[in-house]
Write an enzyme that holds these catalytic residues in place. Structure first.
Site, PDB file in Angstrom:
ATOM      1  N   LYS A  94       0.866  -1.137  -0.022  1.00 52.58           N
ATOM      2  CA  LYS A  94      -0.027  -0.110   0.079  1.00 52.58           C
ATOM      3  C   LYS A  94       0.815   1.159   0.048  1.00 52.58           C
ATOM      4  O   LYS A  94       1.439   1.688   0.979  1.00 52.58           O
ATOM      5  CB  LYS A  94      -0.945   0.086   1.368  1.00 52.58           C
TER       6      LYS A  94
ATOM      7  N   GLU B  48      10.165   1.169  10.093  1.00 51.95           N
ATOM      8  CA  GLU B  48      11.052   2.216   9.631  1.00 51.95           C
ATOM      9  C   GLU B  48      10.344   3.539  10.072  1.00 51.95           C
ATOM     10  O   GLU B  48       9.574   4.123   9.101  1.00 51.95           O
ATOM     11  CB  GLU B  48      11.725   1.949   8.456  1.00 51.95           C
TER      12      GLU B  48
ATOM     13  N   CYS C  21      13.841  10.875   5.935  1.00 51.45           N
ATOM     14  CA  CYS C  21      14.118  10.481   7.722  1.00 51.45           C
ATOM     15  C   CYS C  21      15.485  10.701   8.009  1.00 51.45           C
ATOM     16  O   CYS C  21      15.701  10.770   9.320  1.00 51.45           O
ATOM     17  CB  CYS C  21      13.577   8.969   7.940  1.00 51.45           C
TER      18      CYS C  21
ATOM     19  N   GLU D 211      10.503  16.550  13.746  1.00 53.55           N
ATOM     20  CA  GLU D 211      11.398  16.266  12.326  1.00 53.55           C
ATOM     21  C   GLU D 211      10.811  17.551  11.488  1.00 53.55           C
ATOM     22  O   GLU D 211       9.781  17.611  11.173  1.00 53.55           O
ATOM     23  CB  GLU D 211      10.593  15.014  11.806  1.00 53.55           C
TER      24      GLU D 211
END
Ligand code: NAP
Length: 490
Positions: free
Chosen positions: A184, A260, A294, A391
């Site tokens: 997906k 992850e 990331c 982030e």
């Protein structure tokens, strides 16, 4: 890049769900629209799966599993290798498609095709190296056999920022191990995965081994798949927030999981560093993918003696960046993925300035169509600023100074994340100390980009569980069986 080329490419991308080797519309006729973040314009309408389609995809993966699991390893490996070759043949198509749907500059998109394609080659090579053990038990009464087996049907959820690499990093080891999958992709960038499914079809993949569902209802569709007892593994790449939710759901079926998740990478520059190399590394670590990685350097922690000079050189480079659609020659800064991402960058930068940071370049959204935010440099960022704990996921450099090694370690580790760190020093002993002290799953030592298909990618702390790539990557899709047999000598 001519508009005709883009149009033809988009027309070649399937618009259906790929289930059991067939392209089909969603059962309820649902669709979703994919946009170009550089213009805001719609580029293609595709099927949007509902819960019934997710179940149908898992039906197909479950049916295909026994045959695929018992297909000789060499055949599985050769199929992956054919897929690798086809990705190379179509590399310009894949690169352009990612630039269109995700916004990254074309040169970077080509880099992602090289990186993403490599997982197919790497795991085609790793497939035949899965081994077991045979030996006498210490008592001498029997023989112990340890063997490896595919875990079963897997659900793979990928993010929007690396549309090809995040898919191949999961699909390749799963297939090499003998697993079948439902994939997906993110609703924002589903086209690359659909195009990749076509590659797998052209490579001769048996029906049902890989199934792709695109959807604008990822929550309910995923929840039903994860709750289905036929599923044995969930691999997710995305935010820590969603990852935690999925871990709770996966607990129901005691699923194997690989997570992850987010990062908050420190980039530490000591005063004994080669400053030229550190600035080059900083630009790569921060601005690759327009800061939406990331692994992006989130916090620049620079020793006081070189902090001003480092900031001056980085600012000079940033002021020279060309911003625009990724298809334009020489563009370094493409759009952010959407307007929400622009607002988030705006908020974080405003908060940092309100708390005392100095703005050296950029500092706001760019007017006009598309979701653009100017490449930005902030110095003297104060402890407690939101930008240091979240982030950023945008082209914003935050620099703060430190006095000594202990302070650098304390600042670098002052985060709940632990994906990657970067350290610049010419001292071998100091570099070794940093390897032992920094709490991250990966480190770039005088290097600004660490990703490599042959290396175990993954994080510590809230950055995740498990590893992708390397020799470790295939073991995420294998389960161990220990068998005891009698001593054959009586
Ligand atoms: P995200 O919002 O967590 O989404 C990731 C994926 O999960 C997408 O496919 C998304 O689909 C899906 N999703 C969202 N909510 C869901 C739910 N309730 N149930 C099931 N699936 C759900 O993250 P993102 O914004 O796409 O990606 C950025 C994040 O990924 C950053 O935090 C980044 O650090 C992380 N990332 C980590 C790595 C790594 O290897 N550690 C690599 C790349 C990115 P929809 O968007 O269609 O809802």
């Amino acid at each position: 890049m001519s508009q005709d080329v883009e149009k033809q490419l988009l027309a070649d991308v399937p618009d259906g769900l790929y289930i059991g080797g067939e392209w089909r519309a969603a059962a309820d006729g649902g669709t979703l629209e994919v946009r170009d973040p550089a213009t805001g314009g719609a580029v293609k309408r595709i099927a949007s799966a509902g819960v019934a389609d997710g179940t149908a995809a898992l039906d197909a993966a479950s049916e295909a599993f026994p045959d695929w699991a018992s297909t000789p390893v060499r055949e599985r490996a050769e199929l992956l290798r054919r897929a690798f070759d086809l990705v190379q043949e179509r590399k310009e198509d894949f690169a352009l498609l990612m630039t269109i749907e995700m916004g990254k500059p074309l040169a970077e998109a080509r880099g992602e095709v090289a990186y993403g394609g490599e997982f197919l080659r790497w795991f085609s090579e790793q497939a035949a190296h899965v081994q077991g053990r045979y030996g006498a038990n210490p008592e001498g009464t029997g023989r112990m056999i340890v063997s490896q087996h595919p875990v079963g049907p897997c659900y793979l959820i990928t993010p929007w920022n690396f549309p090809l690499a995040m898919a191949t990093r999961k699909i390749a080891p799963a297939l090499a191990a003998g697993c079948t999958v439902v994939v997906k992709p993110a609703a924002l960038t589903p086209l690359t995965t659909l195009y990749f499914a076509k590659v797998l079809q052209d490579a001769g993949l048996p029906d049902g081994v890989v199934n792709v569902i695109t959807t604008s209802s990822s929550g309910p569709v995923s929840e039903a798949i994860i709750a289905d007892p036929r599923l044995r593994k969930l691999s997710f790449t995305g935010s820590t927030q969603v990852g935690k939710k999925l871990l709770e759901q996966a607990a129901g079926g005691v699923l194997r999981t690989s997570m992850e998740l987010g990062g908050n990478a420190p980039f530490v520059v000591f005063d004994d560093a080669d400053l030229g190399k550190a600035v080059d590394g900083a630009i790569a670590a921060k601005f690759r993918n327009i800061g939406q990685a990331c692994t992006a350097a989130n916090r620049f922690i620079v020793q006081a003696g070189v902090a001003d000079e480092f900031a001056r050189r980085v600012t000079e480079r940033v002021k020279g960046f060309k911003t625009g659609r990724g298809t334009e020659e020489g563009v370094m800064i493409g759009p952010l993925i959407d307007d929400k991402a622009v607002s988030k960058a705006e908020e974080l930068v405003r908060d940092a300035i309100d708390r005392g940071a100095t703005l050296r370049a950029g500092g706001g959204p760019i007017d006009g169509p598309g979701s653009f935010y100017a490449a930005t440099v902030l110095t003297d960022v104060r402890p407690g600023s939101d930008i240091l704990s979240e982030e950023i996921f945008g082209p914003v450099v935050t620099i703060m100074a430190f006095e000594d090694e202990d302070e650098a370690v304390r600042l670098a580790n002052d985060t709940e994340y632990g994906l990657v760190s970067y350290v610049y020093t010419e001292s071998l002993a100091r570099g070794q100390r940093m390897i032992e002290k920094l709490q991250t799953g990966m480190m770039g030592l005088n290097v600004g980009v660490v990703s490599n298909a042959a290396a175990p990618f993954g994080g510590w702390k809230l950055s995740g569980l498990g590893r992708e790539g390397g020799a470790e990557g295939i073991h995420e899709y294998l389960q161990t069986k220990y068998t005891l047999t009698a001593n054959p000598f009586g």
